[in-house]
Scaffold this motif. Sequence first.
Motif, PDB file in Angstrom:
ATOM      1  N   THR A 136       0.841  -1.193   0.000  1.00  0.00           N
ATOM      2  CA  THR A 136       0.000   0.000   0.000  1.00  0.00           C
ATOM      3  C   THR A 136       0.877   1.244   0.000  1.00  0.00           C
ATOM      4  N   ILE A 137       0.367   2.322  -0.602  1.00  0.00           N
ATOM      5  CA  ILE A 137       1.041   3.612  -0.594  1.00  0.00           C
ATOM      6  C   ILE A 137       0.485   4.429   0.565  1.00  0.00           C
ATOM      7  N   GLY A 138       1.362   4.976   1.377  1.00  0.00           N
ATOM      8  CA  GLY A 138       0.927   5.762   2.526  1.00  0.00           C
ATOM      9  C   GLY A 138       0.935   7.244   2.220  1.00  0.00           C
ATOM     10  N   GLN A 139       1.187   8.030   3.239  1.00  0.00           N
ATOM     11  CA  GLN A 139       1.280   9.483   3.083  1.00  0.00           C
ATOM     12  C   GLN A 139       2.507   9.822   2.242  1.00  0.00           C
ATOM     13  N   VAL A 140       2.310  10.579   1.159  1.00  0.00           N
ATOM     14  CA  VAL A 140       3.405  10.927   0.256  1.00  0.00           C
ATOM     15  C   VAL A 140       4.058  12.215   0.764  1.00  0.00           C
ATOM     16  N   GLU A 141       5.256  12.086   1.326  1.00  0.00           N
ATOM     17  CA  GLU A 141       5.967  13.239   1.871  1.00  0.00           C
ATOM     18  C   GLU A 141       6.893  13.827   0.798  1.00  0.00           C
ATOM     19  N   VAL A 142       6.837  15.136   0.642  1.00  0.00           N
ATOM     20  CA  VAL A 142       7.648  15.822  -0.358  1.00  0.00           C
ATOM     21  C   VAL A 142       8.461  16.918   0.324  1.00  0.00           C
ATOM     22  N   GLU A 143       9.762  16.932   0.071  1.00  0.00           N
ATOM     23  CA  GLU A 143      10.651  17.968   0.606  1.00  0.00           C
ATOM     24  C   GLU A 143      11.325  18.686  -0.556  1.00  0.00           C
ATOM     25  N   VAL A 144      11.153  20.001  -0.604  1.00  0.00           N
ATOM     26  CA  VAL A 144      11.721  20.811  -1.673  1.00  0.00           C
ATOM     27  C   VAL A 144      12.735  21.782  -1.092  1.00  0.00           C
ATOM     28  N   GLN A 145      13.974  21.708  -1.565  1.00  0.00           N
ATOM     29  CA  GLN A 145      15.016  22.661  -1.166  1.00  0.00           C
ATOM     30  C   GLN A 145      15.255  23.616  -2.324  1.00  0.00           C
ATOM     31  N   LYS A 146      15.129  24.911  -2.035  1.00  0.00           N
ATOM     32  CA  LYS A 146      15.234  25.940  -3.051  1.00  0.00           C
ATOM     33  C   LYS A 146      16.198  27.016  -2.572  1.00  0.00           C
ATOM     34  N   ASN A 147      16.882  27.671  -3.502  1.00  0.00           N
ATOM     35  CA  ASN A 147      17.850  28.686  -3.083  1.00  0.00           C
ATOM     36  C   ASN A 147      17.178  29.792  -2.270  1.00  0.00           C
ATOM     37  N   ASN A 148      15.936  30.124  -2.658  1.00  0.00           N
ATOM     38  CA  ASN A 148      15.199  31.162  -1.941  1.00  0.00           C
ATOM     39  C   ASN A 148      13.731  31.081  -2.333  1.00  0.00           C
ATOM     40  N   LEU A 149      12.860  31.111  -1.328  1.00  0.00           N
ATOM     41  CA  LEU A 149      11.429  31.208  -1.597  1.00  0.00           C
ATOM     42  C   LEU A 149      11.059  32.678  -1.687  1.00  0.00           C
ATOM     43  N   SER A 150      10.602  33.103  -2.851  1.00  0.00           N
ATOM     44  CA  SER A 150      10.244  34.503  -3.036  1.00  0.00           C
ATOM     45  C   SER A 150       8.950  34.822  -2.291  1.00  0.00           C
ATOM     46  N   THR A 151       8.646  36.110  -2.199  1.00  0.00           N
ATOM     47  CA  THR A 151       7.397  36.538  -1.572  1.00  0.00           C
ATOM     48  C   THR A 151       6.211  35.899  -2.279  1.00  0.00           C
ATOM     49  N   GLU A 152       6.242  35.885  -3.606  1.00  0.00           N
ATOM     50  CA  GLU A 152       5.150  35.286  -4.368  1.00  0.00           C
ATOM     51  C   GLU A 152       5.056  33.785  -4.106  1.00  0.00           C
ATOM     52  N   ASN A 153       6.205  33.092  -4.062  1.00  0.00           N
ATOM     53  CA  ASN A 153       6.205  31.657  -3.769  1.00  0.00           C
ATOM     54  C   ASN A 153       5.541  31.365  -2.433  1.00  0.00           C
ATOM     55  N   LYS A 154       5.906  32.127  -1.408  1.00  0.00           N
ATOM     56  CA  LYS A 154       5.352  31.895  -0.067  1.00  0.00           C
ATOM     57  C   LYS A 154       3.856  32.167  -0.026  1.00  0.00           C
ATOM     58  N   ALA A 155       3.424  33.225  -0.726  1.00  0.00           N
ATOM     59  CA  ALA A 155       1.992  33.530  -0.760  1.00  0.00           C
ATOM     60  C   ALA A 155       1.223  32.412  -1.454  1.00  0.00           C
ATOM     61  N   ASP A 156       1.751  31.940  -2.567  1.00  0.00           N
ATOM     62  CA  ASP A 156       1.059  30.914  -3.347  1.00  0.00           C
ATOM     63  C   ASP A 156       1.066  29.555  -2.652  1.00  0.00           C
ATOM     64  N   LEU A 157       2.235  29.138  -2.177  1.00  0.00           N
ATOM     65  CA  LEU A 157       2.394  27.779  -1.665  1.00  0.00           C
ATOM     66  C   LEU A 157       1.978  27.628  -0.210  1.00  0.00           C
ATOM     67  N   LEU A 158       2.010  28.713   0.543  1.00  0.00           N
ATOM     68  CA  LEU A 158       1.743  28.621   1.982  1.00  0.00           C
ATOM     69  C   LEU A 158       0.481  29.367   2.406  1.00  0.00           C
ATOM     70  N   GLY A 159      -0.210  29.982   1.453  1.00  0.00           N
ATOM     71  CA  GLY A 159      -1.458  30.654   1.770  1.00  0.00           C
ATOM     72  C   GLY A 159      -1.301  31.958   2.510  1.00  0.00           C
ATOM     73  N   LYS A 160      -0.160  32.622   2.338  1.00  0.00           N
ATOM     74  CA  LYS A 160       0.082  33.887   3.021  1.00  0.00           C
ATOM     75  C   LYS A 160      -0.431  35.063   2.188  1.00  0.00           C
ATOM     76  N   THR A 161      -0.389  36.266   2.757  1.00  0.00           N
ATOM     77  CA  THR A 161      -0.951  37.447   2.114  1.00  0.00           C
ATOM     78  C   THR A 161       0.126  38.490   1.866  1.00  0.00           C
ATOM     79  N   ILE A 162       0.108  39.069   0.661  1.00  0.00           N
ATOM     80  CA  ILE A 162       0.992  40.189   0.325  1.00  0.00           C
ATOM     81  C   ILE A 162       0.192  41.481   0.492  1.00  0.00           C
TER      82      ILE A 162
END
Length: 211
Positions: free
Chosen positions: A62-88
């Motif tokens: 069986t396939i369980g919880q699919v964990e994903v880890e992304v390492q990026k040089n820098n999360l931009s303001t737009e990236n954080k707003a889009d991916l984490l639900g934050k507000t600009i």
Amino acid sequence: MATRIGVSNFHYAVMTTEDTLTTPPTYDDVKSAPGIMSININPNASVDTLFADDGPFETATTIGQVEVEVQKNNLSTENKADLLGKTIDAKGGLISSSTDIPPWVAISFRSLKSNGNYRYCWLYKGKFQDPEDNNETKGDSINWQSDTITGNFVRLVYEQAYKGKTIAPYKYEMDEDDETADATTIAGWFDDVVMPNYTSGSTGTTGGTGA
């Protein structure tokens, strides 16, 4: 056989309409997020064996919880707003709030292989969580400080019957050096979220225009 030796071209798309059993999800426009350093996908697969008649009798996976880890040089303001639900805000600053709700997102990337070709991948439905914010003073040598976000991905609720199986995918990948790979799909891989083609007349994409 070629071996993967790199990763690049990280993209994502925010889900605008969640999928149902009979309707695929729709997504906002695909956005590029340059600077991917690594991406790890752990499906937490498990195997269990039933013992009977004094020995191993049957096994199941069986396939369980699919964990994903992304390492990026820098999360931009737009990236954080889009991916984490934050507000600009109106001044261009990023507001982090206890009421932030990360959206469902799809993510994509490509992996360079030792023969110069690429493996392309989409994951369809996941949510990321706030990363740690570690900062360190500059010393005698430079210590690069990147951003790492982790998330959990799930299979789509949307199911299709194909080749005698009921399929509810969580990931889709294609090797461009595979003789069965569709060149048109590869060429437009990051234009829209690429869905599996269950019928010969289907384009297998959804996103951007909400198609």
